[in-house]
Design a protein around this motif. Structure first.
Motif, PDB file in Angstrom:
ATOM      1  N   GLY B 264       0.901  -1.256   0.314  1.00  0.00           N
ATOM      2  CA  GLY B 264       0.233  -0.139  -0.219  1.00  0.00           C
ATOM      3  C   GLY B 264       1.019   0.847  -0.113  1.00  0.00           C
ATOM      4  O   GLY B 264       2.093   1.598   0.056  1.00  0.00           O
ATOM      5  N   PRO B 265       0.341   2.384  -0.440  1.00  0.00           N
ATOM      6  CA  PRO B 265       0.915   3.792   0.540  1.00  0.00           C
ATOM      7  C   PRO B 265       1.416   4.059   1.347  1.00  0.00           C
ATOM      8  O   PRO B 265       1.084   3.790   2.388  1.00  0.00           O
ATOM      9  N   VAL B 266       2.961   3.726   1.334  1.00  0.00           N
ATOM     10  CA  VAL B 266       3.735   4.149   2.270  1.00  0.00           C
ATOM     11  C   VAL B 266       4.238   5.624   2.366  1.00  0.00           C
ATOM     12  O   VAL B 266       4.963   5.992   1.738  1.00  0.00           O
ATOM     13  N   ALA B 267       3.642   6.928   2.693  1.00  0.00           N
ATOM     14  CA  ALA B 267       4.451   7.923   3.300  1.00  0.00           C
ATOM     15  C   ALA B 267       5.427   7.732   3.162  1.00  0.00           C
ATOM     16  O   ALA B 267       6.155   6.877   4.260  1.00  0.00           O
ATOM     17  N   PHE B 268       5.722   9.196   2.965  1.00  0.00           N
ATOM     18  CA  PHE B 268       7.043   9.946   3.665  1.00  0.00           C
ATOM     19  C   PHE B 268       8.186   9.291   3.576  1.00  0.00           C
ATOM     20  O   PHE B 268       9.577  10.677   3.032  1.00  0.00           O
ATOM     21  N   ILE B 269       8.576   8.339   3.677  1.00  0.00           N
ATOM     22  CA  ILE B 269       9.992   7.978   3.511  1.00  0.00           C
ATOM     23  C   ILE B 269      10.353   8.217   1.232  1.00  0.00           C
ATOM     24  O   ILE B 269      11.736   9.157   1.916  1.00  0.00           O
ATOM     25  N   GLY B 270       9.937   8.681   1.103  1.00  0.00           N
ATOM     26  CA  GLY B 270      10.618   8.629  -0.723  1.00  0.00           C
ATOM     27  C   GLY B 270      10.602   9.865  -0.593  1.00  0.00           C
ATOM     28  O   GLY B 270      12.215  10.398  -0.898  1.00  0.00           O
ATOM     29  N   LEU B 271      10.228  10.891  -0.087  1.00  0.00           N
ATOM     30  CA  LEU B 271      10.319  12.737   0.101  1.00  0.00           C
ATOM     31  C   LEU B 271      11.622  12.644   0.883  1.00  0.00           C
ATOM     32  O   LEU B 271      12.395  13.588   0.155  1.00  0.00           O
ATOM     33  N   ALA B 272      11.697  12.391   2.559  1.00  0.00           N
ATOM     34  CA  ALA B 272      12.099  12.424   2.911  1.00  0.00           C
ATOM     35  C   ALA B 272      14.029  11.294   3.208  1.00  0.00           C
ATOM     36  O   ALA B 272      14.839  12.500   3.349  1.00  0.00           O
ATOM     37  N   VAL B 273      13.786  10.401   2.320  1.00  0.00           N
ATOM     38  CA  VAL B 273      15.086   9.824   2.773  1.00  0.00           C
ATOM     39  C   VAL B 273      16.246  10.089   2.293  1.00  0.00           C
ATOM     40  O   VAL B 273      17.236  10.272   2.388  1.00  0.00           O
ATOM     41  N   PRO B 274      16.141  11.169   0.631  1.00  0.00           N
ATOM     42  CA  PRO B 274      16.903  11.353  -0.147  1.00  0.00           C
ATOM     43  C   PRO B 274      17.462  12.622   0.522  1.00  0.00           C
ATOM     44  O   PRO B 274      18.844  12.856   0.555  1.00  0.00           O
ATOM     45  N   HIS B 275      16.447  13.496   1.149  1.00  0.00           N
ATOM     46  CA  HIS B 275      17.406  14.652   2.044  1.00  0.00           C
ATOM     47  C   HIS B 275      18.529  13.715   3.636  1.00  0.00           C
ATOM     48  O   HIS B 275      19.009  15.002   3.483  1.00  0.00           O
ATOM     49  N   MET B 276      17.220  13.085   4.099  1.00  0.00           N
ATOM     50  CA  MET B 276      18.376  12.737   5.238  1.00  0.00           C
ATOM     51  C   MET B 276      19.478  11.589   4.819  1.00  0.00           C
ATOM     52  O   MET B 276      20.400  12.219   5.760  1.00  0.00           O
TER      53      MET B 276
END
Lengths: 411, 342
Positions: B264-276
């Motif tokens: 299912g859709p997992v929010a946030f990981i794809g957006l934030a982890v590259p920044h981290m």
């Protein structure tokens, strides 16, 4: 200009534009190695379109582009990248990179599949940073650089491709004066010492006239002109290219002069040997209409006065002041409302100029002078007592403004 | 200069070692901790012996191990997909779902969960949701790829993806309005993602399929770096833009679609982890960042899944709630401290 077979880039009846929309057509240009070509023209004339077409970022509408004798479109992408690189106007924001890493990106066409840098790659990157005098920036983060430093580093990145031609789109945009001169100096050096063909679109005609070997002038709906800068950038052509109104270009001095509309009365300036050049600009800036005389044709005052649009009374350099020029100047001086004596050195060639001031004094005109009291007395005798003496051009301006009645004499 | 490069290399090496160790720790925690208490030595014995018949064996082998692996791989792939799209669109706020992949999946899942369509399909019922999510995610991907072949500008593509998302949401909302309460709850929970109930076959698909794509992305890191300067500079340095654009989108959509289909859709990981990852490795070099973001994504998602299971055990929280609730403040804090955005 005729395309030589050794030209880095050579175009034949090239037409550039977007889709079927033609922006420039009939371009027969050649960019030889070791030469700096300036692309000049008003905004929207198609300089960027032309550069993008030459860099194969945009297909030509028709016509041919030959890179080292071979059709530009016959090169593979990486073969082309090893011969031609670009510096675009778009501000690059690559993220978290040191300057060194950023310039290393330019090694792209030379590195292997994973982009690992060999010892030679590192040497080239170092060398490129030295070419643009940015070796000291190597460790800095890209985000910390000033616009000027960033532009130098962008040029280093383009150099790291080891191209034979570099195309730059307005490389001096947004730069301060120091970096503007530095960047132009670097580009010149790359032509002279590295033998690169450099083509850059530029906004400053005066800079272009000083640094470029060739100039290409493009304007909408007109045929492009190209050739050696000295031939292409004549006064009239520059004025025509940019459709100057209220400005002029002097090809021998490579300077632009403003020609503001006069809103005050006429000032007759008696000057010589460069003493008037600054005054002309100062007075014209404040709306005075100007007449200048009598000046020799080879005098700086003559160049500036003509460029600024003053009525000039000119004497041939071989003759002392006199004859028709002096008679006409006398008439003009007597018609003028205010007279200025710029305080130049008097000698045998220009001593007749004294007669202008003397005539004005005897006609009870307001005569302003930048000479000292003693000097004025020795030159003009007792008439000099009615002269208004000023110590500096600022003081002169103040007194002239006080004496002036704006609008009454404006044309 | 050499000294400087060496410092970067050291940071990268220690980053990779640290993250690998963290990943091992998280995997172990996910296997050994849970609502059913299992002795460490006992658990170790069960794992070593490969016993999956006993109750505890089933819990370890059929529930916890697949889940630990799924959350790690899912997080890694989402992070890679996010990184790819952030580089391609040169936009730091882009995530793997920006092109409508989750919306497409959600739409198809809503169709099977909220309508009576499933009644006739009892044979494949257990896999129905997964199949629907796959169909939706890859349907959206096909649309985007077809558009990408025609559209030149990245921004236009971005807007197109957003529009696809809105369209799908519109249809989903209509279905929700007509659906029954019970079904809606199940659907809402699905929308928030979960790494529970992964079958062995799904783990294999994730491992081999996703692994292959992820490795492919690593091989693309050179042109990806060129892309950091923008499409025109990349082209001027010899990158075949058309091919490369399709490859980037294909890889990002394939990875995100695979994870979304199963979890299912997992929010946030794809957006934030590259920044981290950029903050950890202090570079935008994709040669480092691609594996770095993958490792970090695995660690972060593993930790989040652990929290989702344990915080209110035995009630399990949706993974998206944890990822966003704990992750967002961390990213905000890191960004404010280091001021690194792109």
């Amino acid at each position: 200009m005729n395309g030589k077979p050794d030209a880095a880039i050579f175009t034949q009846d090239l037409c550039v534009g977007y889709g079927n929309k033609e922006v420039l057509y009939g371009l027969d240009l050649s960019f030889p190695p070791g030469t700096f070509t300036a692309l000049l023209g008003p905004n929207g004339a198609g300089k960027t379109t032309l550069l993008r077409t030459l860099a194969r970022l945009l297909p030509p509408v028709r016509g041919k582009i030959l890179l080292q004798g071979k059709n530009l479109y016959d090169y593979s992408a990486s073969a082309l990248a090893k011969r031609l690189s670009v510096v675009l106007t778009e501000k690059v924001n690559p993220g978290v990179f040191s300057v060194f890493e950023f310039v290393s990106l330019g090694r792209h066409p030379h590195t292997g599949f994973m982009g690992r840098l060999s010892g030679r790659d590192l040497d080239v990157v170092r060398e490129c940073l030295e070419w643009v005098k940015a070796a000291d920036l190597a460790h800095r983060q890209m985000g910390e650089l000033s616009d000027g430093e960033r532009q130098k580093v962008s040029i280093a990145r383009a150099l790291a491709q080891e191209p034979e031609i570099i195309l730059l789109d307005e490389p001096t945009m947004h730069l301060d004066l120091k970096h503007r001169m530095e960047v132009m100096g670097i580009l010149r050096q790359l032509c002279r010492e590295k033998g690169l063909a450099v083509a850059a679109s530029l906004h400053d005609v005066d800079v272009a006239a000083r640094v470029s070997d060739m100039a290409v002038c493009v304007a909408k709906g007109r045929e492009a002109r190209s050739g050696p800068t000295e031939q292409v950038l004549s006064e009239n052509r520059v004025a025509e290219l940019y459709e100057f109104e209220g400005a002029s270009y002097d090809a021998s001095l490579c300077t632009l002069e403003m020609r503001p509309k006069a809103s005050r009365e006429k000032v007759f300036v008696n000057s010589g040997m460069g003493s008037g050049a600054g005054l002309f600009r100062l007075l014209s800036k404040h709306g005075f209409s100007l007449a200048a005389g009598v000046v020799h044709a080879n005098d700086l005052d003559c160049f500036v006065a003509s460029a600024i649009g003053a009525d000039c009374f000119i004497q041939s350099p071989q003759e002392p002041v006199g004859g028709d020029s002096l008679d006409n100047a006398l008439k003009s001086a007597l018609q003028a409302d205010l007279i200025v004596d710029a305080g130049y050195e008097i000698g045998p060639a220009n001593q007749n100029n004294i007669r202008l001031i003397q005539a004005a004094l005897s006609a009870h005109k307001s005569v302003f002078s930048l000479r000292s009291k003693e000097d004025a007395q020795t030159i003009y005798g007792k008439d000099s007592s009615s002269m208004i003496l000023c110590n500096s051009s600022t003081e002169l301006l103040e007194k002239l403004l006080a004496a002036s009645r704006p609008g009454l004499h404006g044309e | 200069m050499e000294n400087f490069a060496q410092i970067s290399k050291q940071r990268w090496t220690s980053g990779f070692i640290g993250l690998s160790a963290a990943l091992m720790a998280v995997l172990c925690a996910n296997i050994f901790l849970g609502s059913v208490k299992i002795d460490f030595s006992q658990a170790l014995h069960i794992i070593m012996s490969g016993d999956d018949a006993s109750t505890l064996g089933t819990i370890l082998w059929k529930i916890r191990i697949p889940r630990a692996l799924a959350s790690a791989m899912g997080g890694a792939y989402l992070a890679i997909a996010g990184l790819l799209l952030q580089v391609y669109f040169r936009n730091p706020v882009v995530g793997p779902y920006i092109l409508g992949i989750s919306s497409g999946a959600t739409l198809m899942v809503s169709v099977v969960m909220l309508t009576s369509l499933q009644l006739g399909l009892t044979q494949i019922a257990p896999y129905l949701t997964t199949l629907a999510a796959f169909a939706g995610a890859y349907g959206a991907m096909m649309l985007v790829l077809a558009a990408a072949a025609k559209i030149r500008q990245g921004v236009t593509l971005l807007i197109l993806g957003l529009m696809i998302g809105y369209l799908c949401h519109a249809v989903t909302s209509i279905l929700v309005a007509f659906a029954e309460k019970e079904q809606v709850k199940g659907f809402v929970l699905w929308q928030l993602g979960s790494f529970s109930g992964f079958h062995q076959s799904e783990i294999y698909i994730l491992f081999f399929g996703g692994g292959a794509v992820a490795f492919g992305v690593y091989l693309l890191s050179k042109p990806l770096n060129a892309f950091l300067l923008g499409e025109e500079y990349a082209a001027s340095m010899g990158v075949n833009i058309r091919l490369f654009r399709i490859l980037i989108l294909l890889a990002a959509c394939a990875l995100a679609g695979m994870v979304t289909g199963m979890a299912g859709p997992v929010a946030f990981i794809g957006l934030a982890v590259p920044h981290m990852a950029r903050l950890v490795f202090r570079t935008s070099d994709n040669n480092v960042l691609a594996p770095g973001a993958a490792l970090l994504g695995a660690v972060v998602t593993g930790v989040c899944d652990l929290l989702a299971r344990l915080l209110f055990s035995p009630v399990e929280l949706p993974i998206s709630a944890i990822t966003a609730f704990f992750g967002a403040p961390i990213v905000i804090g890191l960004l404010l401290r280091r001021r690194v955005v792109s």
